[in-house]
Design a protein around this motif. Structure first.
Motif, mmCIF file in Angstrom:
data_model
loop_
_atom_site.group_PDB
_atom_site.id
_atom_site.type_symbol
_atom_site.label_atom_id
_atom_site.label_comp_id
_atom_site.label_asym_id
_atom_site.label_seq_id
_atom_site.Cartn_x
_atom_site.Cartn_y
_atom_site.Cartn_z
ATOM 1 N N ILE A 121 80.289 43.125 58.458
ATOM 2 C CA ILE A 121 80.410 43.819 59.740
ATOM 3 C C ILE A 121 79.817 45.208 59.596
ATOM 4 O O ILE A 121 80.281 46.017 58.787
ATOM 5 C CB ILE A 121 81.867 43.864 60.211
ATOM 6 N N PHE A 122 78.777 45.471 60.366
ATOM 7 C CA PHE A 122 77.970 46.692 60.246
ATOM 8 C C PHE A 122 78.131 47.484 61.554
ATOM 9 O O PHE A 122 77.482 47.190 62.545
ATOM 10 C CB PHE A 122 76.504 46.285 60.033
ATOM 11 N N PRO A 123 78.993 48.517 61.555
ATOM 12 C CA PRO A 123 79.271 49.228 62.811
ATOM 13 C C PRO A 123 78.407 50.468 63.024
ATOM 14 O O PRO A 123 77.920 51.076 62.065
ATOM 15 C CB PRO A 123 80.727 49.650 62.627
ATOM 16 N N HIS A 124 78.221 50.810 64.289
ATOM 17 C CA HIS A 124 77.646 52.101 64.661
ATOM 18 C C HIS A 124 78.817 52.944 65.189
ATOM 19 O O HIS A 124 79.153 52.894 66.372
ATOM 20 C CB HIS A 124 76.567 51.933 65.729
ATOM 21 N N MET A 125 79.443 53.702 64.292
ATOM 22 C CA MET A 125 80.657 54.435 64.636
ATOM 23 C C MET A 125 80.370 55.575 65.607
ATOM 24 O O MET A 125 79.425 56.351 65.408
ATOM 25 C CB MET A 125 81.310 54.992 63.375
ATOM 26 N N PHE A 126 81.182 55.669 66.637
ATOM 27 C CA PHE A 126 81.130 56.763 67.620
ATOM 28 C C PHE A 126 79.806 56.823 68.369
ATOM 29 O O PHE A 126 79.502 57.813 69.022
ATOM 30 C CB PHE A 126 81.397 58.118 66.948
ATOM 31 N N GLY A 127 78.995 55.754 68.284
ATOM 32 C CA GLY A 127 77.693 55.758 68.935
ATOM 33 C C GLY A 127 76.580 56.296 68.053
ATOM 34 O O GLY A 127 75.432 56.384 68.489
ATOM 35 N N GLN A 148 81.003 50.698 70.109
ATOM 36 C CA GLN A 148 81.139 52.116 70.415
ATOM 37 C C GLN A 148 79.811 52.743 70.829
ATOM 38 O O GLN A 148 79.675 53.960 70.819
ATOM 39 C CB GLN A 148 81.729 52.860 69.211
ATOM 40 N N THR A 149 78.840 51.916 71.192
ATOM 41 C CA THR A 149 77.549 52.443 71.606
ATOM 42 C C THR A 149 77.274 52.104 73.062
ATOM 43 O O THR A 149 77.929 51.260 73.664
ATOM 44 C CB THR A 149 76.392 51.872 70.764
ATOM 45 N N SER A 150 76.281 52.765 73.603
ATOM 46 C CA SER A 150 75.804 52.438 74.944
ATOM 47 C C SER A 150 74.493 51.653 74.851
ATOM 48 O O SER A 150 73.687 51.648 75.769
ATOM 49 C CB SER A 150 75.582 53.717 75.756
ATOM 50 N N LEU A 151 74.286 50.984 73.697
ATOM 51 C CA LEU A 151 73.123 50.123 73.467
ATOM 52 C C LEU A 151 71.806 50.890 73.523
ATOM 53 O O LEU A 151 70.779 50.366 73.921
ATOM 54 C CB LEU A 151 73.100 48.967 74.473
ATOM 55 N N GLN A 152 71.846 52.159 73.108
ATOM 56 C CA GLN A 152 70.641 52.977 73.183
ATOM 57 C C GLN A 152 69.599 52.535 72.171
ATOM 58 O O GLN A 152 69.904 51.864 71.190
ATOM 59 C CB GLN A 152 70.980 54.449 72.953
ATOM 60 N N LYS A 153 68.370 52.927 72.403
ATOM 61 C CA LYS A 153 67.301 52.670 71.441
ATOM 62 C C LYS A 153 67.476 53.612 70.245
ATOM 63 O O LYS A 153 67.866 54.768 70.395
ATOM 64 C CB LYS A 153 65.927 52.922 72.083
ATOM 65 N N ASP A 209 70.782 59.404 69.255
ATOM 66 C CA ASP A 209 72.219 59.124 69.258
ATOM 67 C C ASP A 209 72.838 59.468 70.610
ATOM 68 O O ASP A 209 72.645 60.577 71.118
ATOM 69 C CB ASP A 209 72.940 59.958 68.178
ATOM 70 N N ASN A 210 73.563 58.539 71.167
ATOM 71 C CA ASN A 210 74.416 58.814 72.326
ATOM 72 C C ASN A 210 75.857 58.774 71.849
ATOM 73 O O ASN A 210 76.416 57.691 71.645
ATOM 74 C CB ASN A 210 74.196 57.783 73.436
ATOM 75 N N ILE A 211 76.422 59.932 71.616
ATOM 76 C CA ILE A 211 77.741 60.001 70.990
ATOM 77 C C ILE A 211 78.831 59.651 71.993
ATOM 78 O O ILE A 211 78.870 60.165 73.109
ATOM 79 C CB ILE A 211 78.006 61.404 70.409
ATOM 80 N N TRP A 212 79.738 58.783 71.562
ATOM 81 C CA TRP A 212 80.876 58.382 72.385
ATOM 82 C C TRP A 212 82.064 59.329 72.153
ATOM 83 O O TRP A 212 82.655 59.850 73.085
ATOM 84 C CB TRP A 212 81.259 56.946 72.039
#
Length: 368
Positions: free
Chosen positions: A93-99, A127-132, A287-290
């Motif tokens: 499981i490979f997360p993008h923490m906080f966006g 935790q992302t907005s699916l940004q590039k 980065d779009n930070i959440w």
């Protein structure tokens, strides 16, 4: 439902998706089917992440092996994954923490994937907005499968969760061919909300006591009481599809996380204090930070400042607490996770005034 699924597949560029009422049930359903087909159970799980990931793994009949995290982006630590990955591993499981985009060196990760081609890499983009990203790939869509949450507390606000297939293989095709036939529970929306509140309350109690220095010896059998929340295989009610799809499209078009200018201001204003008191993640333009993380050098400062800011009406939290400490396993090799979780303060702002109060209070705390 078929129309909705096809639209989402088309929008994401996925091959297949499984839509559930929550992302945790989508993960549970996927792992349950994957383990049954592969005959393997070991799943590498970041120690610094939401406990719902860990519980989904365990309830699916798999075995969670905790992985320490990288102090630079709070995702899984390459060296720890490299040391623990083996032919018996079912998934990573490979997360993008906080966006924050966790692809800091794509080539080395790809070499590791090539070395173990039968391991499923699950890209947690909840935790992302699916940004590039800077690699011109959309977060949540680069690895084998992507886990996405459309929840009112997340960057993509809707009422569902899904797991999407991106890589073609006989194994992944077989999983998605049977995932919708898998049946365990079917619970109502209000019951899901009730169970999520129960889970939140329970783990908040554990974490609060641990932060105050108390050991928590109660057993965790309550996890079994949450089984329905994870094993619910039914899709969300049809009237919620449109709402979730709108938010998903907005996320794909980059209409989320509009408050990132607050975080840039926060970084610029507080950087004058140097790194003696805390570390701040410097946002990349991709980065779009959440939730904006600050890692304080002192555990006492992290708790004091989080309490101070909340008393002043500033939105903040101390997420997340390391899973090694919660579940009492893997503590010896979770040093980074433990360090971060004891010192993290996450911030999110709703106004310029809230941002100003935050900056002023932190400066006053240290400049006396």
């Amino acid at each position: 439902m078929i129309f909705f699924v096809n639209k989402v597949i088309q929008s994401l560029g996925a091959k297949n998706i499984a839509v559930r009422k929550t992302a945790r049930s989508a993960l549970y359903n996927f792992l349950k089917c994957a383990a049954n087909l592969a005959g393997k159970k070991k799943v590498l799980v970041p120690s610094f992440c939401c406990q719902s990931v860990y519980i989904a793994v365990e309830l699916a009949g798999c075995e969670a092996e905790l992985i320490d995290v990288d102090l630079l982006n709070y995702s899984i630590l390459f060296s720890d994954v490299e040391a623990k990955l083996c032919d018996d591993t079912l998934a990573v499981i490979f997360p993008h923490m906080f966006g924050i985009c966790a692809f800091n060196d794509l080539d080395k990760w790809q070499l590791l994937r090539n070395k173990f081609p039968n391991v499923v890499w699950i890209e947690d983009a909840c935790q992302t907005s699916l940004q590039k990203s800077k690699y011109n790939i959309r977060l949540g869509s680069h690895l084998d499968v992507g886990l996405i949450s459309c929840d009112n507390t997340k960057p993509i606000q809707g009422a569902m969760g899904l797991i999407a297939q991106y890589k073609s293989s006989k194994y992944l095709d077989a999983i998605f061919a049977i995932i919708n036939d898998f049946s365990d529970s079917n619970i109502a929306e209000y019951k899901i909300a009730e169970l999520k509140r129960l889970e939140s309350s329970f783990f908040s109690s554990i974490i609060s006591r641990k932060r105050l220095g108390f050991d928590f010896h109660d057993d965790l059998d309550l996890i079994n009481d949450l089984r329905d929340l994870y094993s619910d295989n039914s899709p969300p009610d049809s009237f919620l599809y449109g709402k979730s799809y709108k938010f998903l499209v907005d996320a794909l078009c980059g209409h989320n996380c509009s408050s990132n200018h607050y975080y840039d201001t926060l970084y610029n204003e507080l950087s004058v204090l140097g790194t003696l008191h805390f570390d701040m993640y410097k946002r990349d333009r991709y980065d779009n930070i959440w939730r904006f993380p600050m890692i304080f050098s002192s555990v006492e400062d992290a708790l004091n400042i989080s309490c101070l800011l909340r008393s002043k009406g500033v939105n903040c939290s101390n997420h997340y607490f390391d899973l090694a400490s919660i579940f009492g396993r893997g503590i010896d090799y979770s040093a980074n996770s433990i360090y971060i979780s004891n010192r993290v303060v996450n911030l999110w702002f709703n106004s310029d005034d809230e941002l100003k109060v935050c900056i002023d209070e932190i400066k006053k705390y240290y400049i006396k």
